[in-house]
Scaffold this active site. Structure first.
Site: not given
Ligand code: UD1
Length: 354
Positions: A205
């Protein structure tokens, strides 16, 4: 004493569970604030339910966005919450945008902040997590370090006076869940008709592996070429990026599957031939479960897993193929991640410093 925990992302819910349990056992008031960074039920609600946390006291509903938009929305929302609750400690977890937002908000309001999982370093300045943990460590009042290596990093940055070695709370929760499973068969194995010991569990991820189309294509092709079935427990981020890059996540040996609840993940990992991941937590979980891990990155914060032979860094398709078929490590005695009672120590340290 009143502790206010701020969490937002999946690994933080796992770390929150033993802290909540220890706070309750000690009769400490514990307010839980969920920023809403993770909102899909399989990334959020199931962890609160399965790990006995109940429901958050406050939900900020911030959701996804660029780093600035997401972090800024959390900051704006947290001011009012911290002002209303005025805790003795704000407790922040790990290295996400929720961590740095809560730290900044508490510091500006003169509320003491404790950082759980302080002192980890990848020394990779491209990682958002590295920015978050460095900024949090330098702003927080109390640094709760999981390992001696983390303590040493904090010392080299002049932060020894604020550091306490408490052990790793992920060990607490993992051992409890493993013992509750007591050898129960993995639901994933049943669902997909897998043979125990004849499949790998994978998670990918991180931005470095997902955001560039060529890089994600290389990782997917590398996993698809492995010698056993590879069950990719696909985070929404990798699903979204694969769709926009036009990359298939089910090809060859590679099978994309929805993320699992925590006990199901542990059961699936336990009967796998190995883990292939770019997650931080899963590297450590593999080590603690005695499952070989291959980490699809160029560095790791959890260097003990490498030194003890349970984890190997493999960044190219060829390196991944070589790493997963290596001989099983034999060292099973070392316990660099604590004794399974870190959360009790955290509550005791907070009470003492209060
Ligand atoms: C975040 C953390 C990372 C951690 C990870 C665990 C930061 C910078 N990164 O990364 O350190 O290892 O969580 O999973 O804080 N999305 C969904 N549904 C959700 C959440 C996210 O669809 O419930 C999708 C969205 O397209 C979003 C993308 O995932 O833009 C990224 O989500 P984000 O919370 O920005 O970062 P993670 O990649 O989850």
């Amino acid at each position: 004493m009143k502790i206010l925990s701020v969490v937002g992302a999946r690994p933080q819910f796992v770390k929150l569970a033993p802290i909540h349990q220890a706070a309750r056992a000690a009769g400490v008031e514990h307010v839980i604030v969920h920023t809403g960074q993770h909102y899909d039920p399989m990334l959020s609600d199931v962890f609160f339910e399965d790990l006995g946390i109940g429901v958050p006291d406050v939900h900020l509903g911030v959701g996804s966005g660029s780093h600035g938009v997401q972090t800024g929305a959390m900051l704006a929302a947290l001011d009012g919450v911290l002002d209303e609750h005025r805790p003795d400690w704000v407790l922040v977890y790990g290295d996400t945008n929720s961590t740095v937002a809560a730290t900044l908000s508490a510091v500006k309001m003169h509320i003491p902040v404790a950082h759980l999982e302080a002192g980890l370093r990848s020394f990779n300045r491209r990682m958002p997590e590295e920015h978050n943990r460095v900024m949090t460590d330098h702003a927080a009042d109390l640094l709760l370090a999981p390992t001696q290596v983390a303590v040493d990093h904090l010392a080299s940055e002049g932060l020894s006076a604020r550091t306490v070695l408490v052990g790793d709370v992920m060990t607490d929760v993992l051992f409890e869940v493993r013992d509750q499973l007591s050898g129960a068969k993995s639901a994933l194995v049943d669902e997909l008709g897998l043979t125990p010991g004849d499949y790998y569990v994978a998670t990918i991820h991180r931005a470095d592996n997902t955001d560039d189309p060529e890089r994600l294509a290389e990782v997917a092709a590398g996993l698809a070429a492995l010698d056993k079935a590879v069950i990719l427990l696909a985070h929404p981020r990798v699903v979204a990026k694969a769709a926009s890059h036009g990359i298939e996540l089910t090809q060859g040996s590679l099978v994309a599957h929805a993320p699992l609840a925590y006990p199901d993940l542990i059961a699936a990992a336990l009967s796998s031939a190995g883990i292939v991941t770019d997650s931080g937590g899963l590297q450590k979980e593999a080590f603690l479960l005695g499952v070989p891990c291959t980490t699809v990155r160029t560095e790791t914060e959890w260097v003990e897993t490498i030194e003890l032979g349970w984890n190997v860094l493999a960044n190219t398709a060829g390196e991944i193929a070589t790493a997963v078929t290596r001989d099983r490590p034999t060292n099973t005695d070392a316990t660099p991640y604590g004794d399974g009672h870190a959360a009790e120590r955290v509550i005791a340290v907070l009470a003492r410093a209060f």
